[in-house]
Write an enzyme that holds these catalytic residues in place. Structure first.
Site, short mmCIF file in Angstrom:
data_model
loop_
_atom_site.label_atom_id
_atom_site.label_comp_id
_atom_site.label_asym_id
_atom_site.label_seq_id
_atom_site.Cartn_x
_atom_site.Cartn_y
_atom_site.Cartn_z
N SER A 139 -16.14 -15.88 11.39
CA SER A 139 -17.53 -15.02 10.96
C SER A 139 -17.08 -13.68 11.52
CB SER A 139 -18.73 -15.41 11.75
OG SER A 139 -19.52 -14.22 11.66
N TYR A 165 -22.98 -19.08 19.14
CA TYR A 165 -22.41 -18.93 17.77
C TYR A 165 -20.97 -18.20 17.71
CZ TYR A 165 -21.91 -18.11 12.69
OH TYR A 165 -21.45 -17.96 11.57
#
Length: 306
Positions: A199, A212
């Site tokens: 990401s 995350y």
């Protein structure tokens, strides 16, 4: 940081930390939220655009067999549709998004592709074994693995991240990738491709996604190390680091007020639809990237450069 909301023309002003309007950007969606992870695509408004009708396949993946975790919706669905257009057979492991999964399967079959769905939890090693066994029983081989499935939870402070949340995020995003890759690896041959989803948040450190971001950083390390480990076997391992794409993960993670502002800090002043990432999956899965391994491909509209 604040925002001027003008839903009539679907444009906002984005303000930086000084309070100065730095750019005008187009929103992807109005306020909305979902209560379950990783989210349901059929509930989203507007629905994500996962297929570009102008994209014409050219048999780049003809006869290949691809496993795409989380391929029922979002970026995984876009990849699955593009792969079907390129002639691949699909195996889609997913969690519990049955309606989305069936819709994806029907769409792939309408394109002339073959697709099997497998519902389960990739944090369970036995489910990962079952994925491999069903794939081999149905198609006889495995050529491509996309580790796409993931979860993310918004928390303002580290102290708000419970042990249970940290454990779940780590197990889905990292353990699941590790378990399935380990099961698939003995069946991959020269020319095979592994694609992992990291990401953009890994590279700027989103302060509300600490756990995350931790997992997505681990995926970058896993990708680079495994790429070197498998290079002489001609098995390529790469990662994609998406910016903001309109997928079920967004309303399932963020408070509804944040949804319209997502993508505002990209240089292109917008977020993206899943179909815009599909060609990157095809590139990394096909022989077009035969000399590419250990890389992280950034698709983020200029949010992070370099």
């Amino acid at each position: 940081m604040n925002f001027d909301y003008h839903f009539g023309n679907q444009y906002f002003n984005y303000y930086d930390q000084t309070g100065i309007a730095s750019t005008e950007y187009q929103i992807m969606a109005p306020e909305q939220s979902q209560r379950t992870q990783p989210g349901m695509e059929y509930l989203m408004k507007p629905r994500p655009i996962f297929d570009n009708p102008n994209y014409k396949g050219s048999d780049k993946l003809k006869g290949k067999v691809a496993i795409i975790t989380g391929g029922d919706s979002g970026l995984g669905r876009a990849a699955a549709v593009a792969f079907a257009k390129e002639g691949a057979n699909l195996v889609i492991p997913y969690y519990n998004e049955h309606k989305d999964a069936e819709e994806t399967k029907r769409y792939i079959e309408c394109l002339g592709g073959k697709c099997i769905l497998l519902s389960g939890d990739i944090t369970d090693k036995n489910f990962c074994k079952n994925i491999v066994n069903k794939t081999l029983k149905t198609f006889g081989k495995i050529d491509i693995l996309i580790n796409n499935a993931g979860v993310q939870y918004q928390q303002d402070k580290l102290e708000n991240i419970s042990d249970e949340q940290f454990d779940r995020t780590m197990k889905v995003n990292v353990y699941g990738m590790f378990y399935l890759t380990k099961e698939v690896l003995p069946y991959l041959k020269s020319g095979a491709s592994i694609i992992n989803l990291t990401s953009v948040t890994t590279f700027y450190g989103d302060p509300q996604l600490i756990d995350y971001v931790t997992t997505k950083g681990a995926i970058v390390g896993f990708t680079r190390a495994l790429a070197r480990n498998l290079a002489l076997k001609n098995i390529r391992v790469n990662a994609i680091a998406p910016g903001f794409f309109w997928t079920p993960l967004q309303p399932a993670c963020w408070v509804k007020e944040k949804i319209p502002s997502l993508g505002a800090d990209a240089a292109m002043a917008r977020g993206a639809m899943p179909y815009e990432l599909a060609p990157t999956f095809v590139f990394l899965a096909s022989d077009d990237s035969s000399y590419v391994t250990g890389q992280v491909i950034h698709n983020n509209g200029g949010q992070i450069m370099g």
